[in-house]
Scaffold this motif. Structure first.
Motif, PDB file in Angstrom:
ATOM      1  N   ARG A 189       9.376 -29.922   5.040  1.00 21.81           N
ATOM      2  CA  ARG A 189      10.293 -30.890   4.428  1.00 21.81           C
ATOM      3  C   ARG A 189       9.629 -32.253   4.275  1.00 21.81           C
ATOM      4  O   ARG A 189       9.820 -32.941   3.262  1.00 21.81           O
ATOM      5  CB  ARG A 189      11.564 -31.015   5.268  1.00 21.81           C
ATOM      6  N   ILE A 190       8.866 -32.631   5.283  1.00 23.07           N
ATOM      7  CA  ILE A 190       8.147 -33.905   5.196  1.00 23.07           C
ATOM      8  C   ILE A 190       7.152 -33.866   4.053  1.00 23.07           C
ATOM      9  O   ILE A 190       6.983 -34.845   3.313  1.00 23.07           O
ATOM     10  CB  ILE A 190       7.446 -34.209   6.537  1.00 23.07           C
ATOM     11  N   SER A 191       6.482 -32.733   3.874  1.00 21.29           N
ATOM     12  CA  SER A 191       5.481 -32.600   2.813  1.00 21.29           C
ATOM     13  C   SER A 191       6.100 -32.740   1.429  1.00 21.29           C
ATOM     14  O   SER A 191       5.456 -33.223   0.496  1.00 21.29           O
ATOM     15  CB  SER A 191       4.773 -31.250   2.927  1.00 21.29           C
ATOM     16  N   ARG A 192       7.358 -32.312   1.278  1.00 20.25           N
ATOM     17  CA  ARG A 192       8.014 -32.409  -0.025  1.00 20.25           C
ATOM     18  C   ARG A 192       8.192 -33.858  -0.466  1.00 20.25           C
ATOM     19  O   ARG A 192       8.141 -34.169  -1.660  1.00 20.25           O
ATOM     20  CB  ARG A 192       9.381 -31.720   0.032  1.00 20.25           C
ATOM     21  N   GLN A 206      22.458 -23.796  15.776  1.00 17.19           N
ATOM     22  CA  GLN A 206      22.018 -25.052  16.385  1.00 17.19           C
ATOM     23  C   GLN A 206      20.951 -25.765  15.546  1.00 17.19           C
ATOM     24  O   GLN A 206      20.029 -26.381  16.072  1.00 17.19           O
ATOM     25  CB  GLN A 206      21.501 -24.807  17.800  1.00 17.19           C
ATOM     26  N   LYS A 207      21.072 -25.638  14.219  1.00 20.01           N
ATOM     27  CA  LYS A 207      20.192 -26.324  13.269  1.00 20.01           C
ATOM     28  C   LYS A 207      18.715 -25.975  13.487  1.00 20.01           C
ATOM     29  O   LYS A 207      17.831 -26.812  13.299  1.00 20.01           O
ATOM     30  CB  LYS A 207      20.386 -27.844  13.359  1.00 20.01           C
ATOM     31  N   GLY A 249      -2.292 -24.755  10.147  1.00 23.69           N
ATOM     32  CA  GLY A 249      -2.579 -24.155  11.444  1.00 23.69           C
ATOM     33  C   GLY A 249      -1.340 -23.538  12.079  1.00 23.69           C
ATOM     34  O   GLY A 249      -1.394 -22.415  12.602  1.00 23.69           O
ATOM     35  N   TRP A 250      -0.210 -24.260  12.022  1.00 28.43           N
ATOM     36  CA  TRP A 250       1.040 -23.733  12.590  1.00 28.43           C
ATOM     37  C   TRP A 250       1.507 -22.495  11.827  1.00 28.43           C
ATOM     38  O   TRP A 250       2.019 -21.546  12.424  1.00 28.43           O
ATOM     39  CB  TRP A 250       2.124 -24.800  12.567  1.00 28.43           C
ATOM     40  N   ASN A 251       1.334 -22.508  10.500  1.00 27.60           N
ATOM     41  CA  ASN A 251       1.761 -21.369   9.695  1.00 27.60           C
ATOM     42  C   ASN A 251       0.928 -20.129  10.021  1.00 27.60           C
ATOM     43  O   ASN A 251       1.474 -19.026  10.186  1.00 27.60           O
ATOM     44  CB  ASN A 251       1.636 -21.718   8.212  1.00 27.60           C
ATOM     45  N   GLU A 309      11.158 -18.455  15.979  1.00 31.70           N
ATOM     46  CA  GLU A 309      11.630 -19.781  15.589  1.00 31.70           C
ATOM     47  C   GLU A 309      10.477 -20.587  15.014  1.00 31.70           C
ATOM     48  O   GLU A 309       9.404 -20.694  15.621  1.00 31.70           O
ATOM     49  CB  GLU A 309      12.228 -20.529  16.781  1.00 31.70           C
ATOM     50  N   VAL A 310      10.695 -21.153  13.835  1.00 33.54           N
ATOM     51  CA  VAL A 310       9.659 -21.942  13.147  1.00 33.54           C
ATOM     52  C   VAL A 310      10.240 -23.287  12.704  1.00 33.54           C
ATOM     53  O   VAL A 310       9.918 -23.776  11.615  1.00 33.54           O
ATOM     54  CB  VAL A 310       9.075 -21.166  11.950  1.00 33.54           C
ATOM     55  N   SER A 311      11.084 -23.885  13.531  1.00 36.11           N
ATOM     56  CA  SER A 311      11.719 -25.157  13.169  1.00 36.11           C
ATOM     57  C   SER A 311      10.674 -26.243  12.925  1.00 36.11           C
ATOM     58  O   SER A 311      10.790 -27.045  11.992  1.00 36.11           O
ATOM     59  CB  SER A 311      12.683 -25.593  14.277  1.00 36.11           C
ATOM     60  N   ARG A 312       9.635 -26.258  13.764  1.00 33.99           N
ATOM     61  CA  ARG A 312       8.586 -27.273  13.603  1.00 33.99           C
ATOM     62  C   ARG A 312       7.902 -27.140  12.249  1.00 33.99           C
ATOM     63  O   ARG A 312       7.631 -28.144  11.568  1.00 33.99           O
ATOM     64  CB  ARG A 312       7.565 -27.110  14.733  1.00 33.99           C
TER      65      ARG A 312
END
Length: 241
Positions: free
Chosen positions: A187-190, A151-152, A55-57, A178-181
């Motif tokens: 990364r969590i999915s990996r 700022q990471k 959904g976010w993508n 910005e798509v940091s979320r």
């Protein structure tokens, strides 16, 4: 008592005996149900994680496309006009964007919503544009990969080609969001498979440990009952209270 009622009671008694489990079997079934429940919750969390990421993508891609199309339409009508520039900058909050740029096919900036950008440089004015320098010559629309920023934080860009009505030159409208979320969710999915596997192993280990701790006093009581001749192994296998 009528025969029909007696036969009904006999059937109920038979059903109770059929479904009556020993104490150890009931414990094992309970632990098994606990493991199955945990697995169900685990897969439900993974499903919701993937659903949220999708959904976010989709939302991010729609915002990028909407921002580029709106900007290109404004620039085509009155390129470089102060009113046009003001309208383009207003699109940032409308589509949740960080910046909007107009570039030629060589990557030279003609306009940027970032006032700190040095317009007219022969090379791209920020390091992120260097990542897409080669793709600009293709003259095709494209989404960039997610790339790190200051700022990471993480960003994604979309490049949309359009033709300038006056010069008939092919230009690029580039928007950045910005798509940091979304990146952290990716990364969590990996590592989701590893976490899920370790979680399952942990639950199985805890279940075995629990079974051991429950059955240990049960076996001691059973042996004591057999020694006191309260319970006979050769007799009916009833539960020990």
């Amino acid at each position: 008592m009528p025969i029909n009622e007696m036969s009904l009671l006999d059937k109920q008694k038979t059903m109770k005996q059929f479904f009556k489990f020993s104490y150890q079997t009931e414990i094992r079934l309970s632990i098994l149900l606990f493991i199955l429940f945990f697995l169900l919750i685990n897969f439900e969390i993974v499903y919701l994680l993937n659903l949220s990421k999708k959904g976010w993508n989709e939302e991010s891609l729609q915002n990028l496309k909407g921002g580029t199309y709106s900007t290109s339409q404004l620039w085509q009508n009155e390129p470089g006009n102060p009113k046009t520039i003001a309208k383009i900058k207003s699109l940032l909050s409308l589509w949740g964007l960080k910046r909007v740029d107009i570039l030629n096919q060589h990557g030279d900036l003609l306009f940027s919503s970032d006032d700190k950008t040095d317009i007219g440089r022969l090379q791209p004015a920020d390091s992120s544009l260097n990542l897409f320098k080669n793709k600009l010559t293709s003259g095709k629309n494209f989404f960039s990969e997610i790339y790190p920023g200051p700022q990471k934080r993480f960003y994604q860009s979309y490049f949309y080609t359009f033709t300038d009505y006056k010069s008939q030159a092919t230009l690029f409208c580039r928007v950045e969001k910005e798509v940091s979320r979304l990146e952290w969710m990716e990364r969590i999915s990996r590592y989701e498979g590893w976490v899920r596997g370790l979680g399952i192993l942990g639950v199985v280990f805890m279940a075995l440990l629990l079974l051991r701790n429950i059955f240990s006093p049960y076996q001691r009581m059973k042996r004591k009952a057999e020694e006191e001749k309260i319970f006979s192994p050769s007799g009916k296998k009833e539960d020990i209270e």
